[in-house]
Write a protein that holds these residues in place. Structure first.
Motif, PDB file in Angstrom:
ATOM      1  N   HIS A  81       0.857  -1.179   0.000  1.00  0.00           N
ATOM      2  CA  HIS A  81       0.000   0.000   0.000  1.00  0.00           C
ATOM      3  C   HIS A  81       0.894   1.230   0.000  1.00  0.00           C
ATOM      4  N   THR A  82       0.502   2.241  -0.760  1.00  0.00           N
ATOM      5  CA  THR A  82       1.293   3.450  -0.830  1.00  0.00           C
ATOM      6  C   THR A  82       0.369   4.604  -1.203  1.00  0.00           C
ATOM      7  N   THR A  83       0.939   5.756  -1.426  1.00  0.00           N
ATOM      8  CA  THR A  83       0.163   6.909  -1.888  1.00  0.00           C
ATOM      9  C   THR A  83       0.900   7.568  -3.036  1.00  0.00           C
ATOM     10  N   THR A  84       0.143   8.320  -3.812  1.00  0.00           N
ATOM     11  CA  THR A  84       0.733   9.072  -4.909  1.00  0.00           C
ATOM     12  C   THR A  84      -0.092  10.326  -5.129  1.00  0.00           C
ATOM     13  N   GLU A  85       0.401  11.226  -5.949  1.00  0.00           N
ATOM     14  CA  GLU A  85      -0.347  12.414  -6.340  1.00  0.00           C
ATOM     15  C   GLU A  85      -0.736  12.252  -7.801  1.00  0.00           C
ATOM     16  N   ILE A  86      -1.990  11.846  -8.024  1.00  0.00           N
ATOM     17  CA  ILE A  86      -2.489  11.749  -9.395  1.00  0.00           C
ATOM     18  C   ILE A  86      -2.931  13.123  -9.864  1.00  0.00           C
ATOM     19  N   LEU A  87      -3.874  13.733  -9.132  1.00  0.00           N
ATOM     20  CA  LEU A  87      -4.300  15.093  -9.424  1.00  0.00           C
ATOM     21  C   LEU A  87      -3.538  16.051  -8.511  1.00  0.00           C
ATOM     22  N   ASN A  98       7.042  -1.924  -5.367  1.00  0.00           N
ATOM     23  CA  ASN A  98       8.107  -1.118  -4.761  1.00  0.00           C
ATOM     24  C   ASN A  98       7.609   0.289  -4.430  1.00  0.00           C
ATOM     25  N   GLY A  99       6.314   0.373  -4.098  1.00  0.00           N
ATOM     26  CA  GLY A  99       5.746   1.628  -3.646  1.00  0.00           C
ATOM     27  C   GLY A  99       5.506   2.637  -4.752  1.00  0.00           C
ATOM     28  N   ARG A 100       5.447   2.191  -6.006  1.00  0.00           N
ATOM     29  CA  ARG A 100       5.251   3.104  -7.123  1.00  0.00           C
ATOM     30  C   ARG A 100       3.942   2.791  -7.817  1.00  0.00           C
TER      31      ARG A 100
END
Length: 479
Positions: A81-87, A98-100
């Motif tokens: 589980h990870t987080t990202t900035e899509i918007l 690998n957290g991507r």
């Protein structure tokens, strides 16, 4: 799966417009319908529109081997589980290798085996399928071969096949569509010394580009609701919405992958020539100029785009029928020792078929399931037994004329050749090696494959993954 979820997924077919191109608009999470909490979303509303070409397109990093043991390259991949900035400005919970959100690219070499050790750091089971890979059944990522939470599995990839753009993704039984949608996808490129003398664009001018769509709530959550496929209007390129890629005035090799669960992309690049050089399974015999490219989910196309004739400061836009996808900004002059030869690579001989199999793809509204030859997937049932080394023709028919549903068919283990569509030979852009083929409503596509290399059980299925996970999958065994 419970009955309510099956009914929701079955709603994909209602209205007859399922899987048709152009279901969407500019980069937006969709504002037409209220948020539906029951299918994996959050937030009270939907995210607002985003101006296109305001973020840079990232290129997924290349994963380096952890070790090389006896000529085998060893890679370590963690699923977490990870987080990202899509918007911009929103944090989105996702799943990632690998957290991507777009996993790291593995660049393997033909003739050099790879061992990919996958560790499951999530709280539910997963697995990994190397899409397009000619691999042993034990390493194919069969839907029933799960990695338990906290566990790990070693996948052996021989890499004996021709150079090609492959990809790896989750294939968990009944959950593959949502897991891939939430981020379990990445590129696996097989580099081939036989291509070296062609001098195609290489290095940083050889770029994998993953296309997909998404529906994002106003709190950044990815909304997974199969009944709302048409609201997935945020077009992502390597995980970013309608980004821009700065290029030099030279040739580029672009490896395009449709990683969507549903969307068909029809792509054009006004102002520049697109020259197709490869299909799913590698190089075509010769380059094919294209004005439009069509990609159903999981299909790959490689193109060469020549920016040398574009003045510095020019912007070219890759467009889908739904709107702009990716901008190329010609930012600098550059030397270019690459070339695009008139001949690329001859295809292997077809072989002599000994068997013809009929495969019917259908939606059953009564049971709210998608089927192959009238049956839903059953891991305990073998639908076809195929002698090792034999060559077969599969006659694939889409019977869903009443609902107007497009399907495609993906075979594990093999790369096949498309023989014809409704009796008409394929166009030159589809004349190469393939592992996924589009089958429009009411049409029949004949493909031919030789089942060599490994014995064991493999699956074949529609790669509109929300169809596969509720039944449109079957199983063959090479004996």
């Amino acid at each position: 799966m419970d009955r309510r979820r099956l009914i929701t997924l079955g709603g994909l077919a209602v209205g007859g417009a399922v899987l048709l191109p152009g279901c969407g608009g500019r980069t937006t999470a969709g504002q037409a319908a209220p948020h539906h909490h029951g299918a994996g979303g959050g937030g009270a509303g939907l995210a607002a529109a985003v101006d296109p070409f305001t973020v840079a397109m990232p290129v997924p990093p290349v994963l380096r081997p952890t070790a090389v043991v006896g000529g085998t390259e060893v890679y370590d991949v963690a699923v977490r589980h990870t987080t990202t900035e899509i918007l911009p400005g929103l944090t989105t919970p996702v799943l990632g290798y690998n957290g991507r959100f777009v996993g790291p690219t593995i660049r393997a070499r033909r003739g050099r085996p790879a061992l990919v050790r996958v560790r499951n750091e999530m709280h539910y089971a997963t697995n990994v399928h190397l899409h397009g890979g000619v691999v042993p059944a034990s390493s194919d990522g069969h839907p029933s071969d799960a990695i338990a939470p906290g566990g790990w599995r070693a996948y052996h990839y021989p890499n004996r096949q021709r150079g090609a753009t492959l990809w790896y993704h989750d294939h968990s039984h009944h959950m593959e569509a949502e897991r891939v949608y939430r981020g379990l996808h990445g590129f696996y490129l097989v580099d081939d010394d036989a291509e070296r003398d062609l001098r195609l664009p290489s290095g940083r001018y050889d770029i994998p580009i993953m296309l997909r769509d998404a529906l994002v709530a106003d709190d950044g959550t990815l909304v997974f609701d199969p009944a709302r496929w048409a609201d997935r209007r945020t077009i992502l390129v390597n995980g970013k919405p309608q980004p821009v890629l700065r290029v030099a005035a030279r040739r580029y090799r672009l490896r395009l992958l449709n990683a969507s669960a549903h969307r068909i992309f029809r792509l054009a690049l006004p102002g520049a020539d697109m020259v197709q050089i490869a299909t799913d399974g590698g190089l075509l015999p010769a380059p094919v100029p294209r004005t439009e490219l069509s990609l159903t989910p999981a299909e790959r196309v490689e193109i060469v785009v020549d920016f040398r004739q574009q003045p510095v400061g020019t912007r070219l836009v890759l467009e889908d029928t739904s709107g702009p996808v990716l901008a190329f900004d010609v930012a600098a002059e550059a030397d270019d020792d690459s070339r695009l030869p008139d001949q690329l690579r001859a295809l292997p001989p077809l072989g002599t078929p000994t068997t013809v199999r009929d495969v019917a793809l259908s939606f059953n509204p009564g049971s709210t399931t998608f089927t192959i030859n009238g049956q839903v997937f059953d891991a305990s049932r073998v639908d076809a037994r195929i002698p090792l080394g034999s060559t077969e023709i599969w006659r694939v028919t889409n019977t869903d004329t009443a609902f107007g549903i497009t399907h495609n068919l993906h075979l594990h283990l093999v790369q096949f050749r498309v023989l014809d569509r409704d009796g008409v030979p394929p166009g030159p852009g589809e004349a190469g090696l393939k592992d996924t083929v589009a089958v429009p409503p009411g049409s029949t596509v004949r493909v031919q494959a030789t089942f060599s290399g490994f014995t064991g059980r493999y699956v074949y299925h529609c790669h509109f993954l929300e169809h596969a996970q509720i039944g449109m999958m079957a199983q063959f065994e090479v004996v």
